[in-house]
Design a protein around this motif. Structure first.
Motif, PDB file in Angstrom:
ATOM      1  N   THR A 144       0.824  -1.217   0.000  1.00 10.36           N
ATOM      2  CA  THR A 144       0.000   0.000   0.000  1.00 10.36           C
ATOM      3  C   THR A 144       0.856   1.265   0.000  1.00 10.36           C
ATOM      4  N   PHE A 147       0.063   4.075  -2.561  1.00 14.05           N
ATOM      5  CA  PHE A 147      -1.227   4.761  -2.579  1.00 14.05           C
ATOM      6  C   PHE A 147      -1.031   6.268  -2.357  1.00 14.05           C
ATOM      7  N   LEU A 166     -10.395   0.156   1.262  1.00 13.09           N
ATOM      8  CA  LEU A 166      -9.486   0.706   0.272  1.00 13.09           C
ATOM      9  C   LEU A 166     -10.312   1.240  -0.892  1.00 13.09           C
ATOM     10  N   SER A 167      -9.782   2.257  -1.557  1.00 11.93           N
ATOM     11  CA  SER A 167     -10.482   2.837  -2.699  1.00 11.93           C
ATOM     12  C   SER A 167      -9.551   2.846  -3.898  1.00 11.93           C
ATOM     13  N   PRO A 168      -9.933   2.206  -4.999  1.00 15.06           N
ATOM     14  CA  PRO A 168      -9.046   2.142  -6.160  1.00 15.06           C
ATOM     15  C   PRO A 168      -8.919   3.461  -6.918  1.00 15.06           C
ATOM     16  N   ASN A 380      -7.754  -3.204  -6.092  1.00 11.17           N
ATOM     17  CA  ASN A 380      -6.861  -2.156  -5.588  1.00 11.17           C
ATOM     18  C   ASN A 380      -5.396  -2.435  -5.922  1.00 11.17           C
ATOM     19  N   SER A 397      -5.723   5.399  -7.536  1.00 11.98           N
ATOM     20  CA  SER A 397      -5.133   5.701  -6.229  1.00 11.98           C
ATOM     21  C   SER A 397      -3.651   5.358  -6.141  1.00 11.98           C
TER      22      SER A 397
END
Length: 495
Positions: A144, A147, A166-168, A380, A397
């Motif tokens: 991560t 990101f 989580l947000s793509p 993601n 992201s």
């Protein structure tokens, strides 16, 4: 023939990008497993007719790569939220999508994955409805670190330092500026993370002229807002976390020095004519096709304002206009760039208009939590981000795959640097009672009176407090029913 060749090239490119993506997806799963698995996704997003839009965006690739996985989509959006109340019974309240989502998560046949807007994350975390993802991220060494901070740190902030979703992709805004107008005025270009007062000072140096020929320094939107500052000023107000009423919607909180400072600052902009005023529509009606101006309502593209807040998704339109300027009568292209939204000294890293409408988490009561986590890793992951990096509206992201569009050269960091403002407690209350929006309407009317000099700012805020408290009591007595929104006779605007 050229269009056909172009389409063929796009299809070939898409297939080329999909191959490693699908290989990556199938590599981590047992391709010999013939047992069908059902993955249920509940979402507060509008999924569209037959869920087609949602499936194209979020599920088709996963299902193609995982033949044994069947995805069921459960939209919680009531169509009346999309199309208004229309002919529905005015006393019949459509169910709040967020509340319906929570009911499903606690139900007998709960969804495995939930997908929602960032503003709903604190509520779901507070009710212990989501599975913490940090242990899964550590166990599977899911990276991560790439990101965008606005996404990951924003999610952590909403989860008390932990990751529950989580947000793509995300959306963001920045300030776009006309380099030509700055050069002609001999004024230095704006920079990232300027304070609001400093940006307004730049606006003063760029504002000049009178009447229809006036040039303005700044606008809260590229499109002409008709001189309505009250609703346009949200990017200025949001990072300050000002609330209109307490967390129980029982008492107004607007009669304060901070609210007074905000209103005075906005009224000063109006008084100095630093913001575009309402256009005279009678003078803008084209006499024939040759008089049509596609940018007549656009304060930035028409050259009426030097700086304006714009959404990332609007850059394509601006770039295409510049590229095709020779085909647009009366339009002269100009150089432009973007910087971050201005910030307040007390919130130097916080911006507004940063959205994540596809935060996805695992239901704490998921029946198929293992497959749910595989899905979240996939959507993601790097390969998905690489494939979706050409989006014209949302930004992926993962920083590595954020790329500038078709030949554009601009400051991409302007859209990724600032952190989203924490969600105000008011948000949940608005969902529970649509009538609370009437409080805002009272404020708009009184702000207008203060701006016209009919009362002082503090008196207007005191009046807002009085009328607002009366409205809050009416809403408390009748939360879902019709509310008499007429102000007291003494408060009615005159003249």
């Amino acid at each position: 023939m050229n269009k056909r060749i172009k389409r063929t090239m796009l299809v070939t490119l898409s297939v080329g990008l999909m191959v490693p993506l699908l290989q990556a997806c199938t590599k981590g799963s047992n391709s010999d497993d013939k047992t069908e698995k059902v993955l249920r996704i509940a979402t507060t997003m509008y999924a569209g007719p037959d869920d087609e839009y949602f499936r194209q965006r979020f599920t088709e690739l996963y299902e193609f790569a995982n033949k044994n996985v069947k995805i069921e989509i459960i939209p919680t959006m009531d169509d009346r939220y999309m199309y208004g109340y229309g002919r529905q019974d005015p006393n019949e309240k459509p169910q709040d999508p967020a509340e319906k989502l929570k009911e499903l998560m606690k139900g007998d046949n709960p969804p495995d994955i939930v997908m929602f807007g960032y503003e709903q994350l604190p509520d779901l975390v507070g009710e212990n409805l989501l599975t913490q993802l940090d242990p899964l991220i550590t166990k599977d060494k899911f990276d991560t670190t790439d990101f965008v901070p606005a996404v990951l740190e924003g999610i952590k902030k909403a989860g008390d330092g932990k990751i529950y979703g989580l947000s793509p992709t995300f959306s963001s805004s920045a300030v776009i500026y006309n380099k030509k107008m700055f050069d002609e005025a001999g004024v230095p270009y704006p920079t990232d993370k300027m304070t609001w007062p400093d940006m307004f000072d730049l606006a003063r140096r760029l504002s000049k002229g009178e009447g229809a020929d006036r040039k303005y320094g700044f606008s809260f939107s590229t499109y002409n807002m008709g001189g309505d500052i009250y609703y346009a000023m949200q990017p200025y107000v949001t990072p300050l976390q000002l609330s209109m009423f307490d967390d129980k919607a029982e008492k107004m909180t607007v009669n304060s020095d901070q609210w007074e400072n905000v209103w005075k600052a906005m009224i000063q902009l109006k008084t100095e004519k630093l913001l575009p005023e309402q256009l005279d529509m009678s003078k803008m009606q084209p006499q024939g096709p040759e008089d049509y101006n596609p940018f007549q309502h656009d304060d930035f593209m028409s050259g009426r304002t030097a700086m304006a807040i714009t959404h990332y998704g609007d850059l394509d339109r601006i770039h295409n206009a510049m590229k095709n300027a020779q085909n647009i009568k009366g339009f002269t292209p100009f150089e432009w760039d973007v910087v971050t939204l201005p910030v307040h000294q007390e919130a130097p890293d916080i911006g507004a208009n940063i959205g994540m409408e596809s935060v996805m988490g695992i239901n704490a009561n998921a029946q198929n939590a293992e497959e749910a986590w595989k899905y979240i890793q996939f959507i993601n992951g790097e390969d998905w981000a690489k494939l979706k990096s050409s989006s014209n509206y949302n930004i992926v992201s993962r920083q590595k795959y954020i790329k500038k569009k078709d030949g554009m050269d601009f400051n991409m960091n302007a859209f990724t640097t600032l952190m989203p403002a924490p969600m105000p407690a008011e948000y949940k209350l608005y969902r529970q009672s649509q009538n609370l929006y009437q409080i805002n309407n009272i404020g708009a009317r009184l702000f207008s009176e203060a701006a016209q000099g009919k009362m002082t700012v503090r008196d207007a805020l005191k009046q807002w407090e009085t009328e607002g408290n009366q409205m809050l009591q009416k809403i408390k007595d009748n939360p879902n029913g019709p509310i008499d929104i007429m102000p007291p006779a003494a408060a009615m605007p005159t003249g």
